[in-house]
Design a protein around this motif. Sequence first.
Motif, PDB file in Angstrom:
ATOM      1  N   GLU A  26      25.494 -28.368 -39.267  1.00 50.84           N
ATOM      2  CA  GLU A  26      25.401 -28.171 -37.568  1.00 50.84           C
ATOM      3  C   GLU A  26      26.864 -28.142 -37.408  1.00 50.84           C
ATOM      4  O   GLU A  26      27.453 -27.295 -36.475  1.00 50.84           O
ATOM      5  CB  GLU A  26      24.863 -29.385 -37.231  1.00 50.84           C
ATOM      6  CG  GLU A  26      24.568 -29.177 -35.592  1.00 50.84           C
ATOM      7  CD  GLU A  26      23.840 -30.112 -34.863  1.00 50.84           C
ATOM      8  OE1 GLU A  26      23.921 -30.215 -33.689  1.00 50.84           O
ATOM      9  OE2 GLU A  26      23.379 -30.986 -35.540  1.00 50.84           O
ATOM     10  N   ALA A  27      27.806 -29.162 -37.860  1.00 47.81           N
ATOM     11  CA  ALA A  27      29.147 -29.101 -37.332  1.00 47.81           C
ATOM     12  C   ALA A  27      29.966 -27.908 -37.675  1.00 47.81           C
ATOM     13  O   ALA A  27      31.027 -27.677 -37.105  1.00 47.81           O
ATOM     14  CB  ALA A  27      29.877 -30.278 -37.838  1.00 47.81           C
ATOM     15  N   ASN A  28      29.577 -27.272 -39.149  1.00 44.97           N
ATOM     16  CA  ASN A  28      30.323 -26.215 -39.212  1.00 44.97           C
ATOM     17  C   ASN A  28      29.379 -24.697 -39.118  1.00 44.97           C
ATOM     18  O   ASN A  28      29.958 -23.660 -39.575  1.00 44.97           O
ATOM     19  CB  ASN A  28      30.612 -26.301 -40.644  1.00 44.97           C
ATOM     20  CG  ASN A  28      31.741 -27.388 -40.943  1.00 44.97           C
ATOM     21  OD1 ASN A  28      32.719 -27.275 -40.831  1.00 44.97           O
ATOM     22  ND2 ASN A  28      31.066 -28.506 -41.231  1.00 44.97           N
ATOM     23  N   PRO A  56      39.629 -34.547 -35.783  1.00 39.99           N
ATOM     24  CA  PRO A  56      38.287 -34.846 -36.799  1.00 39.99           C
ATOM     25  C   PRO A  56      38.889 -34.729 -38.425  1.00 39.99           C
ATOM     26  O   PRO A  56      39.952 -33.997 -38.506  1.00 39.99           O
ATOM     27  CB  PRO A  56      37.538 -33.541 -36.429  1.00 39.99           C
ATOM     28  CG  PRO A  56      38.740 -32.569 -35.728  1.00 39.99           C
ATOM     29  CD  PRO A  56      39.621 -33.542 -34.892  1.00 39.99           C
ATOM     30  N   PRO A  82      31.843 -34.291 -39.943  1.00 38.97           N
ATOM     31  CA  PRO A  82      31.347 -35.187 -38.554  1.00 38.97           C
ATOM     32  C   PRO A  82      31.417 -36.631 -38.613  1.00 38.97           C
ATOM     33  O   PRO A  82      31.405 -37.126 -39.854  1.00 38.97           O
ATOM     34  CB  PRO A  82      29.899 -34.623 -38.260  1.00 38.97           C
ATOM     35  CG  PRO A  82      29.423 -34.428 -39.790  1.00 38.97           C
ATOM     36  CD  PRO A  82      30.544 -33.632 -40.479  1.00 38.97           C
ATOM     37  N   GLU A  83      31.524 -37.243 -37.464  1.00 39.44           N
ATOM     38  CA  GLU A  83      31.677 -38.669 -37.526  1.00 39.44           C
ATOM     39  C   GLU A  83      30.567 -39.349 -37.987  1.00 39.44           C
ATOM     40  O   GLU A  83      29.454 -38.700 -37.931  1.00 39.44           O
ATOM     41  CB  GLU A  83      32.194 -39.177 -36.224  1.00 39.44           C
ATOM     42  CG  GLU A  83      33.729 -38.649 -35.805  1.00 39.44           C
ATOM     43  CD  GLU A  83      34.233 -39.316 -34.493  1.00 39.44           C
ATOM     44  OE1 GLU A  83      33.280 -40.283 -34.076  1.00 39.44           O
ATOM     45  OE2 GLU A  83      35.212 -39.187 -34.004  1.00 39.44           O
ATOM     46  N   THR A 115      34.919 -29.105 -41.405  1.00 39.00           N
ATOM     47  CA  THR A 115      34.983 -30.213 -40.133  1.00 39.00           C
ATOM     48  C   THR A 115      34.016 -31.149 -40.616  1.00 39.00           C
ATOM     49  O   THR A 115      32.753 -30.984 -40.846  1.00 39.00           O
ATOM     50  CB  THR A 115      34.625 -29.934 -38.757  1.00 39.00           C
ATOM     51  OG1 THR A 115      35.626 -28.934 -38.545  1.00 39.00           O
ATOM     52  CG2 THR A 115      34.870 -31.018 -37.929  1.00 39.00           C
ATOM     53  N   ARG A 166      23.603 -32.523 -40.757  1.00 39.65           N
ATOM     54  CA  ARG A 166      25.004 -32.627 -39.620  1.00 39.65           C
ATOM     55  C   ARG A 166      25.996 -31.859 -40.184  1.00 39.65           C
ATOM     56  O   ARG A 166      26.937 -31.434 -39.256  1.00 39.65           O
ATOM     57  CB  ARG A 166      25.390 -34.280 -39.501  1.00 39.65           C
ATOM     58  CG  ARG A 166      24.199 -35.227 -38.753  1.00 39.65           C
ATOM     59  CD  ARG A 166      24.377 -36.325 -38.501  1.00 39.65           C
ATOM     60  NE  ARG A 166      25.651 -36.386 -37.486  1.00 39.65           N
ATOM     61  CZ  ARG A 166      26.659 -37.070 -37.438  1.00 39.65           C
ATOM     62  NH1 ARG A 166      26.901 -38.014 -38.362  1.00 39.65           N
ATOM     63  NH2 ARG A 166      27.454 -37.127 -36.510  1.00 39.65           N
TER      64      ARG A 166
END
Length: 340
Positions: free
Chosen positions: A320-322, A293, A338-339, A336, A317
């Motif tokens: 949410e990813a972190n 990632p 996200p894709e 991080t 997003r």
Amino acid sequence: MVIELNKSVNAELFSLEPSADFGHRIVIDLKDPNPSPVPTNSKAPVRDKDIVIVIDPGHGGVDPGSIGPEGTYEKNITLSISKMLEKRINEEPGLRAVMTRTGDYYISPNDRPGFATKENADLLVSIHADAFSTPQPRGGSVWVLSKGRADSELGRLLERTERNSELLGSAADLIGDRDTERYFAETIFNMSMDLSRASSYDISNKVIKEMKKVTKMHKKVPQSASFAVLTAPETPSILVEVGFISNPQEEKNLNWRAYRQQLADSLFKSIQVFFRNAPPEGTLWAQERDNQPVRHKVKSGESLSLVAKRYNVDLDRLREANNIKGDLVRIGQTLTIPEF
């Protein structure tokens, strides 16, 4: 004895003291100032998923290399360290080692780069032990091909190749004019050799950094010289002198298995660091890198919304990813991304 040669060479004659294994010897050292380069394949090679490392134990067979004060043969030391390095490399998923010799037999220095070309290797490491006429010098060093030698290899290869399209593979079909083809071939091949030299110098610095944790370094920066073993045209190649076998203390150290293992480990570590940072495309390590990632370290003045905008990701997003509920982030915090 008459030796007939088909070209001029630099010849030196030595009379060596008799030894138990070799008796009386006269050594005639014929050094070709312009050895024939190893030609590249005309077809593009299939990329191996493993990163291929060719390990070259110096000397062997009738060529013992340097001999220490207590009778230690360089050829035995280099083979032992090479086998230790081979084991470490083959234990690492994504790496594969190929030895130029696995026993006590002779291979000409001019033939050794051919192993790298045949295996489409990503690196050639030639292992040696230094010697001097006095016992005082000690320490390791790392050598790369001098630019002058490499440039002359290019010139000779281009001159000796029947058609320069052999350097280009299928790309030559796109070029109709032979003069254009020649200049294009020379440009592409020159760029390739420049990249190979740059990579050789880069990994040499990493080897020195790791080796100095084990032994004193005789040379603290990479050295360059015209060694035949380093002339594989498109393979980064280094020659590692693990110490002076002519130094009594270093001869003693090199005869200690644990010390040889430490040297092999330092070489492995430097190879590992180099290829983790720059894995060749198409290899397992490159795939692992690409699947990692994306991460961002927060700097002064940055906000969560600014980071989201920079990477073109949705702010929710990113939260949410972190696992972030608000909009506050700390300087030095790693996020991080996200894709898409």
